[in-house]
Design a protein around this motif. Structure first.
Motif, mmCIF file in Angstrom:
data_model
loop_
_atom_site.group_PDB
_atom_site.id
_atom_site.type_symbol
_atom_site.label_atom_id
_atom_site.label_comp_id
_atom_site.label_asym_id
_atom_site.label_seq_id
_atom_site.Cartn_x
_atom_site.Cartn_y
_atom_site.Cartn_z
ATOM 1 N N GLY A 143 0.825 -1.198 0.000
ATOM 2 C CA GLY A 143 0.000 0.000 0.000
ATOM 3 C C GLY A 143 0.862 1.251 0.000
ATOM 4 N N LEU A 144 0.280 2.367 0.434
ATOM 5 C CA LEU A 144 0.990 3.642 0.511
ATOM 6 C C LEU A 144 1.513 3.834 1.928
ATOM 7 C CD1 LEU A 144 1.884 6.383 -0.573
ATOM 8 C CD2 LEU A 144 -0.419 7.256 -0.087
ATOM 9 N N LEU A 145 2.821 4.008 2.044
ATOM 10 C CA LEU A 145 3.469 4.125 3.357
ATOM 11 C C LEU A 145 3.955 5.551 3.571
ATOM 12 C CD1 LEU A 145 4.452 2.555 5.891
ATOM 13 C CD2 LEU A 145 6.644 2.280 4.697
ATOM 14 N N LEU A 146 3.490 6.164 4.669
ATOM 15 C CA LEU A 146 3.957 7.485 5.086
ATOM 16 C C LEU A 146 4.825 7.307 6.327
ATOM 17 C CD1 LEU A 146 3.972 10.612 5.226
ATOM 18 C CD2 LEU A 146 1.816 10.453 6.503
ATOM 19 N N THR A 147 6.087 7.757 6.240
ATOM 20 C CA THR A 147 7.028 7.638 7.354
ATOM 21 C C THR A 147 7.270 9.010 7.966
ATOM 22 O OG1 THR A 147 8.119 5.752 6.293
ATOM 23 C CG2 THR A 147 9.326 6.877 8.041
ATOM 24 N N ILE A 148 7.160 9.083 9.300
ATOM 25 C CA ILE A 148 7.337 10.347 10.025
ATOM 26 C C ILE A 148 8.421 10.140 11.073
ATOM 27 C CG2 ILE A 148 6.193 12.171 11.334
ATOM 28 C CD1 ILE A 148 3.514 10.928 10.413
ATOM 29 N N ARG A 149 9.464 10.963 11.022
ATOM 30 C CA ARG A 149 10.522 10.882 12.034
ATOM 31 C C ARG A 149 9.943 11.191 13.416
ATOM 32 N NH1 ARG A 149 15.850 11.886 10.288
ATOM 33 N NH2 ARG A 149 16.227 10.657 8.398
ATOM 34 N N ASP A 150 10.444 10.526 14.426
ATOM 35 C CA ASP A 150 9.872 10.696 15.757
ATOM 36 C C ASP A 150 10.048 12.108 16.294
ATOM 37 O OD1 ASP A 150 12.653 10.572 16.261
ATOM 38 O OD2 ASP A 150 12.305 9.779 18.282
ATOM 39 N N ASN A 151 11.135 12.818 15.880
ATOM 40 C CA ASN A 151 11.355 14.163 16.419
ATOM 41 C C ASN A 151 10.382 15.192 15.873
ATOM 42 O OD1 ASN A 151 12.325 14.340 13.840
ATOM 43 N ND2 ASN A 151 14.416 14.943 14.406
ATOM 44 N N VAL A 152 9.566 14.782 14.879
ATOM 45 C CA VAL A 152 8.516 15.668 14.385
ATOM 46 C C VAL A 152 7.381 15.756 15.393
ATOM 47 C CG1 VAL A 152 6.821 16.008 12.529
ATOM 48 C CG2 VAL A 152 9.099 15.127 11.994
#
Length: 262
Positions: A137-146
Motif C-alpha cells: 500500500g501507501l506508506l507514510l514515514t514520520i521521524r519521531d522528532n517531528v
C-alpha cells in the motif's frame, strides 16, 4: 542305433538362451538410471522432478516418488559462491511474498501520495517525512522528532496541528484500512513510564492515532495500532544517522481490495 540315441541326448542338453533378452533389458534400464543420477549434478530442480516421475513410472508403476533434496550446483559456480543457491532461494521467496497492486489501486494511491507530497513540500518537511508506494500500500514515514520528545510517547502540543492536517489526507470514500506503527532504535530505555522500547513504540502509535481520530470524518473501525520497538530497523543502529531513521512512526494505507475483504 547307439549313434542316434547319443545325438538325441546331446540335443536335450543344448543351452537355452531365452534369458538373455530380459537380462539385457534390465541392464539397459540400470545403465539409464546411473546416467540420470550422474547428470543430476548439473540438472535444475524442475528437470530432475520430471525425470524422477518418468522413472517412478518405470520402476514403481507410478506408485512412488524419488526423494529429491537439492541437486548439486555447478562445480565452478559453487566454488566461486558457495551461498549462491541459498541466495537464489531467498530472492524467489521475497518475490513470491511481495504483493502487487492492480492498476486501479495503484492509480488511486498515487493520487493520495501526490497530495501528501505536496503538503510535505509546502511545509518543508522533506527531511522529516517520506512516502513510498509498495505492494502493501501507501506508506507514510514520520521521524519521531517531528511529533515526540526523546523518550516520551505524548505528541507535543505544538505538533498536534501536523497530525490533524495529516488526518485530512486519510478521509476517503469508501474508507481503507489504515495501520499506525511505532518504531525505535536499539538504545535501551528504562524510565518511570516505559521499561522497554517496545512499550514506547506501542504508545507512540496509539497516541498519534488518537489525534488522527479526532477528525470526525474518520471511522475508528478502519484503524489499528502496532508497536515494533527496535525490531524492524531501516537504518544502521551503529550510527547516529541510522538510529534517527529507525525512530519513526509509519502510516500504512492499505489497498481497498484488502479492506473490503476484511
Amino acid at each position: 542305433m547307439s549313434k542316434r540315441r547319443r545325438k538325441k541326448r546331446g540335443e536335450k542338453h543344448g543351452v537355452n538362451e531365452s534369458w538373455l533378452l530380459p537380462y539385457s533389458d534390465l541392464m539397459t534400464l540400470l545403465l539409464a538410471l546411473f546416467i540420470v543420477l550422474f547428470s543430476t549434478s548439473m540438472m535444475d530442480a524442475e528437470k530432475f522432478q520430471q525425470m524422477s516421475q518418468v522413472f517412478n513410472g518405470i520402476f514403481l508403476g507410478g506408485t512412488g516418488q524419488i526423494d529429491y533434496q537439492n541437486p548439486v550446483e555447478n562445480d565452478d559456480h559453487s566454488k566461486d559462491n558457495p551461498n549462491a543457491g541459498e541466495t537464489s532461494e531467498q530472492e524467489n521467496e521475497n518475490q513470491e511474498e511481495e504483493p502487487i497492486l492492480d492498476l486501479e489501486e495503484q492509480k488511486e494511491l498515487e493520487e493520495i501520495q501526490a497530495k501528501i507530497n505536496s503538503y510535505i513540500k509546502e511545509n518543508k518537511f522533506n527531511n522529516r517525512f517520506a512516502t513510498s508506494l509498495t505492494g502493501e500500500g501507501l506508506l507514510l514515514t514520520i521521524r519521531d522528532n517531528v511529533l515526540f520528545e526523546s523518550g516520551k510517547a505524548e505528541v507535543r502540543e505544538e505538533d498536534e496541528i501536523t497530525a490533524r492536517e495529516l488526518a485530512k489526507f486519510l478521509e476517503m470514500d469508501p474508507p481503507r484500512n489504515i495501520i499506525i506503527s511505532g518504531h525505535t532504535d536499539n538504545v535501551p530505555i528504562q524510565n518511570a513510564h516505559f521499561s522497554s522500547n517496545w512499550e514506547l513504540s506501542v504508545m507512540r502509535a496509539i497516541n498519534f492515532m488518537k489525534i488522527l481520530l479526532e477528525d470526525k470524518n474518520l471511522d475508528p473501525r478502519w484503524f489499528s495500532a502496532k508497536g515494533f520497538g527496535e525490531y524492524q530497523p531501516v537504518g544502521d543502529n551503529s550510527t547516529a544517522a541510522g538510529r534517527a531513521q529507525n525512530r519513526r512512526v509509519e502510516v500504512l494505507i492499505l489497498p481497498r481490495v484488502k479492506s473490503e475483504e476484511k
